[in-house]
Design an enzyme around this catalytic site. Sequence first.
Site, PDB file in Angstrom:
ATOM      1  N   GLY A 233       0.823  -1.200   0.000  1.00 57.73           N
ATOM      2  CA  GLY A 233       0.000   0.000   0.000  1.00 57.73           C
ATOM      3  C   GLY A 233       0.856   1.249   0.000  1.00 57.73           C
ATOM      4  N   SER A 234       0.296   2.328   0.522  1.00 55.18           N
ATOM      5  CA  SER A 234       0.970   3.624   0.478  1.00 55.18           C
ATOM      6  C   SER A 234       2.104   3.703   1.502  1.00 55.18           C
ATOM      7  CB  SER A 234      -0.035   4.736   0.755  1.00 55.18           C
ATOM      8  OG  SER A 234      -0.467   4.701   2.103  1.00 55.18           O
ATOM      9  N   GLU A 255       5.659  -3.561   0.918  1.00 57.16           N
ATOM     10  CA  GLU A 255       5.800  -3.192  -0.489  1.00 57.16           C
ATOM     11  C   GLU A 255       4.994  -1.927  -0.664  1.00 57.16           C
ATOM     12  OE1 GLU A 255       5.017  -2.215  -3.887  1.00 57.16           O
ATOM     13  OE2 GLU A 255       3.767  -3.990  -4.128  1.00 57.16           O
ATOM     14  N   CYS A 289       2.039  -0.038  -8.978  1.00 56.54           N
ATOM     15  CA  CYS A 289       3.115   0.521  -8.154  1.00 56.54           C
ATOM     16  C   CYS A 289       4.436   0.628  -8.906  1.00 56.54           C
ATOM     17  CB  CYS A 289       3.289  -0.302  -6.878  1.00 56.54           C
ATOM     18  SG  CYS A 289       3.588  -2.053  -7.157  1.00 56.54           S
ATOM     19  N   GLU A 376       3.776  10.171  -6.371  1.00 57.51           N
ATOM     20  CA  GLU A 376       3.322   9.094  -7.241  1.00 57.51           C
ATOM     21  C   GLU A 376       1.912   9.410  -7.745  1.00 57.51           C
ATOM     22  OE1 GLU A 376       2.944   4.221  -7.150  1.00 57.51           O
ATOM     23  OE2 GLU A 376       2.783   5.353  -5.279  1.00 57.51           O
TER      24      GLU A 376
END
Length: 479
Positions: A233-234, A255, A289, A376
Site C-alpha cells: 500500500g501507500s 511493499e 506501483c 506518485e
Amino acid sequence: MTIEKIAAEYPDTELYIGGAWQSGAGQMEVVAPATGEVIGHCAVAATRDLDNAVAAALRGFRIWSATPGHDRAVVLRRAADVLDARARSVGGHISIEQGKPLEEAEAEVRFSAEVLRWNAGEAERIYGRVIPSRQPGERLMVLPEPIGPVLALTPWNFPIYQPVAKIAPALAAGCSVVVKPSEETPAGAAALTRALHDAGLPPGALNMVFGNPEEISSYLISSPIIRKVSFTGSVAVGRLIATKAGQALKKATLELGGHAPVIVCPDADPEQTARLSAEQKFRNAGQVCVSASRFIVHRSILARFTQAFVEATKARTIGPLINARRVVAVEELVRDAVRSGANLVAGAEKGTTPGYYFPPAVLSNVPPGARIMQEEPFGPVAAICAYGDLDQALEIANSLPFGLAAYAFTDSSDTAERLINGLEAGIVLINTFGAVYPETPFGGVKDSGFGSENGIEGVEGYLRPKYAALTRASLATSL
C-alpha cells in the site's frame, strides 16, 4: 460478454474463517468504477470474527506446518489448475470491480495461477544445512521453520495477484494466513480463497476477513498469534504498519509506493521506446506501483520521443480509475504541473461518460518542482522532462525517496552497466518493462519498503532459521 451480464453475475463476498464461508456482522457496497453503480456487497467482520480468524489460523498452522512440503505443493498446484479453469469468469468479476479491461483481468488470474505453481515447487525445495563440526560425534544443523500465522494486507489494484503474492509463499513455507483484501475489490481474493478451499487446503490454513482497514490491521497486529505482517500500500500507511509491527516485535514485509523513472538515452530508438513506454504507463490506467511515471529523456531525442508518446497515447483506450477520489487527485496533479510551467500535450479532457474515467494525459517540459515529479500519480498521467548527461539523468532519477522500480533504454552495454549500478531501486530493468516473473524478487528500497515478494526471497520471508546441535550421548557424558 457485456458489462451488464458480468454485473448480473457478480457474486456477493462472505468472510472465510476456519474453512467455512460466513456472513459477518454487516455488509459494504461494492461499486463498479465503470458506471458508479452498486454491483454487490462485501461482508464486514466484527471483533468476534477477527478473534475466530486468528484462533482458526493457529489451529490451521499446527496442521499445515506439519504437512510435508510435497503435500503442500500438491494443494497449491491443484488450486492453480482451478484458477486456470475459472480464469474467464473470475477475470470478469475482477474487470467489473476494479475497472481494468477484461483481457488484463483474465491475464492477472492466469499469472496468479503461475505464482501458485512456482511456489508449489519451492515448497519442495526448502532446505536446511549442516555446518562442519569442530569435534567428532557432533552434528550442527540449521533447520528452516515456518514463522507462524501471518497477516496479509492487500490493496485494490490487483484484486487476485496482490493476495496470491503473499498467500502462495506463506503457504509454501508452511504458514497459515489471515488475509484482509480491499473491500473495494473483494471478488478476486474470494476467488483465490475458493480455489484453495476446493483444492483441499485444510481448514484454518487460510482465513479471509473484510472491514475497516485501520481497525482490523491494528487489532490483528496486536494479536500474539500473528507472527508476521505483510503489507502492500501507500508509504504513509506502511509507516504506521511498520510502527505497530515493531512495537509488537513482529517481522514485516512492506511493499510501498513508487514513482518509477525511465531514462531514455540518446542511442535508444525514441519512437519504439515511446510506444513501449505508453503501453506500460497506461496499463491498468496507471494504477500500478511499478508504473513508469517520470520519463527522463536526452534532449537530443526529446522532440521525437514526445511526439511518438503522444501519438501512442491518443491510440490507447483505458479503463476507469478505482473511485472518484482518484479522479480528483489526478486532476489536481495535472493542474499543478501546468501552473508550474509544464505543457499539457495530450489528454485530460474529461467526457460525459458515467464512471470514474480520466483520459490518458501527457505532460512535457515538466519542471522538477511540480508535484507530479515528487508524488506518485497512480493514474494515467505521464511526465516528460529532459536531461543533458547521464550524471544528471541519474541525479533526477534518484532524487526522490522512492526506490521500487526504475527503467532505462540504451544500446550501449557500458551505459547499461552504469545504469544498473547507479539506479537506486529494488528492480532495475534495461530495455524492457516486462521482466517481472514469479521467480524474480519484487521489492523496493528507501521509502518503497523492505523485504521481497516472489522468488526464493519471497518464501524465505516466511521462514525462520533454527540452529540445532546434536552430540553423541557417550561423548557428552565424557565431557
